[in-house]
Design a protein around this motif. Structure first.
Motif, PDB file in Angstrom:
ATOM      1  N   PRO A   1       0.827  -1.208   0.000  1.00 30.67           N
ATOM      2  CA  PRO A   1       0.000   0.000   0.000  1.00 30.67           C
ATOM      3  C   PRO A   1       0.863   1.260   0.000  1.00 30.67           C
ATOM      4  CG  PRO A   1      -0.046  -1.058   2.164  1.00 30.67           C
ATOM      5  CD  PRO A   1       0.753  -1.953   1.259  1.00 30.67           C
ATOM      6  N   PRO A   2       0.297   2.386  -0.430  1.00 31.66           N
ATOM      7  CA  PRO A   2       1.053   3.642  -0.388  1.00 31.66           C
ATOM      8  C   PRO A   2       1.553   3.907   1.035  1.00 31.66           C
ATOM      9  CG  PRO A   2      -1.030   3.940  -1.553  1.00 31.66           C
ATOM     10  CD  PRO A   2      -1.061   2.560  -0.941  1.00 31.66           C
ATOM     11  N   GLY A   3       2.780   4.363   1.131  1.00 34.13           N
ATOM     12  CA  GLY A   3       3.352   4.681   2.439  1.00 34.13           C
ATOM     13  C   GLY A   3       3.946   3.495   3.182  1.00 34.13           C
ATOM     14  N   ALA A   4       3.818   2.297   2.644  1.00 34.42           N
ATOM     15  CA  ALA A   4       4.389   1.112   3.311  1.00 34.42           C
ATOM     16  C   ALA A   4       5.898   1.261   3.384  1.00 34.42           C
ATOM     17  CB  ALA A   4       4.016  -0.163   2.560  1.00 34.42           C
ATOM     18  N   ARG A   5       6.476   0.878   4.502  1.00 37.23           N
ATOM     19  CA  ARG A   5       7.918   0.965   4.697  1.00 37.23           C
ATOM     20  C   ARG A   5       8.613  -0.386   4.536  1.00 37.23           C
ATOM     21  NH1 ARG A   5      10.525   4.685   3.772  1.00 37.23           N
ATOM     22  NH2 ARG A   5      12.042   4.407   5.402  1.00 37.23           N
ATOM     23  N   THR A   6       7.822  -1.471   4.462  1.00 36.88           N
ATOM     24  CA  THR A   6       8.422  -2.799   4.307  1.00 36.88           C
ATOM     25  C   THR A   6       7.718  -3.583   3.208  1.00 36.88           C
ATOM     26  OG1 THR A   6       6.971  -3.800   5.959  1.00 36.88           O
ATOM     27  CG2 THR A   6       9.085  -2.951   6.746  1.00 36.88           C
ATOM     28  N   GLY A   7       8.462  -4.500   2.640  1.00 35.50           N
ATOM     29  CA  GLY A   7       7.949  -5.444   1.654  1.00 35.50           C
ATOM     30  C   GLY A   7       8.637  -6.773   1.900  1.00 35.50           C
ATOM     31  N   ALA A   8       8.199  -7.804   1.196  1.00 39.95           N
ATOM     32  CA  ALA A   8       8.776  -9.135   1.389  1.00 39.95           C
ATOM     33  C   ALA A   8       9.118  -9.754   0.043  1.00 39.95           C
ATOM     34  CB  ALA A   8       7.801 -10.024   2.151  1.00 39.95           C
ATOM     35  N   GLY A   9      10.027 -10.703   0.073  1.00 35.71           N
ATOM     36  CA  GLY A   9      10.417 -11.433  -1.129  1.00 35.71           C
ATOM     37  C   GLY A   9      10.376 -12.922  -0.867  1.00 35.71           C
ATOM     38  N   TYR A  10       9.928 -13.659  -1.886  1.00 36.86           N
ATOM     39  CA  TYR A  10       9.741 -15.103  -1.756  1.00 36.86           C
ATOM     40  C   TYR A  10      10.309 -15.814  -2.986  1.00 36.86           C
ATOM     41  CZ  TYR A  10       6.114 -13.058   1.234  1.00 36.86           C
ATOM     42  OH  TYR A  10       5.430 -12.304   2.158  1.00 36.86           O
ATOM     43  N   PHE A  11      10.803 -17.037  -2.791  1.00 37.39           N
ATOM     44  CA  PHE A  11      11.310 -17.871  -3.879  1.00 37.39           C
ATOM     45  C   PHE A  11      11.739 -19.204  -3.296  1.00 37.39           C
ATOM     46  CE2 PHE A  11      14.286 -14.551  -2.593  1.00 37.39           C
ATOM     47  CZ  PHE A  11      15.307 -15.277  -2.019  1.00 37.39           C
TER      48      PHE A  11
END
Length: 172
Positions: A47-57
């Protein structure tokens, strides 16, 4: 008269291209570092303003010796760490992991609810369809740049993996 030699040459060229693709670092949105294959890296839109994200594999070790994912970085975030999420006594816990072992002949999965990359200090929100560059560094395989394909917000699996089930439960 020339159809047989031309056909043979065409088949030989096609076989050579196929073998070249197998040794290439990029395989149908998969990547390779030494004996480690990195299958369909993906993320979710944020979402707008989010400070974190995740990565998967999924990491597959085709070699005869263990290897370790020892670090990650991305120009899309201030910091990237490997984290493990677990639930103990009904409480969700997340902790940083210094290294993730990929056993010889085995796999290590980074997926929602388990091990994952945590991208912190995002420089911009992740948008569906975007490709996020990430450099993974392995103890033996060295560094390799991969791209996280951003799927929709709330996705539970990769939407466009070769032979992998997406959130609708069928292969794409």
């Amino acid at each position: 008269m020339f159809s047989f030699p031309l056909r043979t040459a065409t088949l030989a060229l096609a076989a050579g291209l196929a073998l070249g693709a197998l040794s290439s670092p990029v395989l149908a949105h998969g990547f390779k570092a030494g004996s480690i294959e990195i299958g369909h890296p993906w993320s979710r839109a944020t979402p707008p303003g989010a400070r974190t994200g995740a990565g998967y594999f999924v990491l597959t070790n085709t070699g005869s010796a263990d290897d370790k994912l020892v670090s990650a970085s991305s120009p899309a975030a201030e910091k990237v760490e490997v984290h493990e999420m677990s639930i103990q006594d009904g409480i969700m816990n997340m902790r940083r992991v210094d290294e993730l072992t990929i056993p010889a002949g085995g796999t290590a999965s980074l997926s929602p609810g388990g091990y994952h990359l945590m991208l912190m200090g995002l420089k911009a929100p992740f948008k569906e369809g975007q490709m996020i560059p990430v450099t993974l560094t392995f103890e033996k395989g060295g560094p390799v740049e991969v791209e996280l394909q951003v799927d929709k917000m709330g996705a539970t699996g990769p939407a466009h993996g070769a032979g992998e089930a997406g959130e609708e439960g069928h292969a794409h």
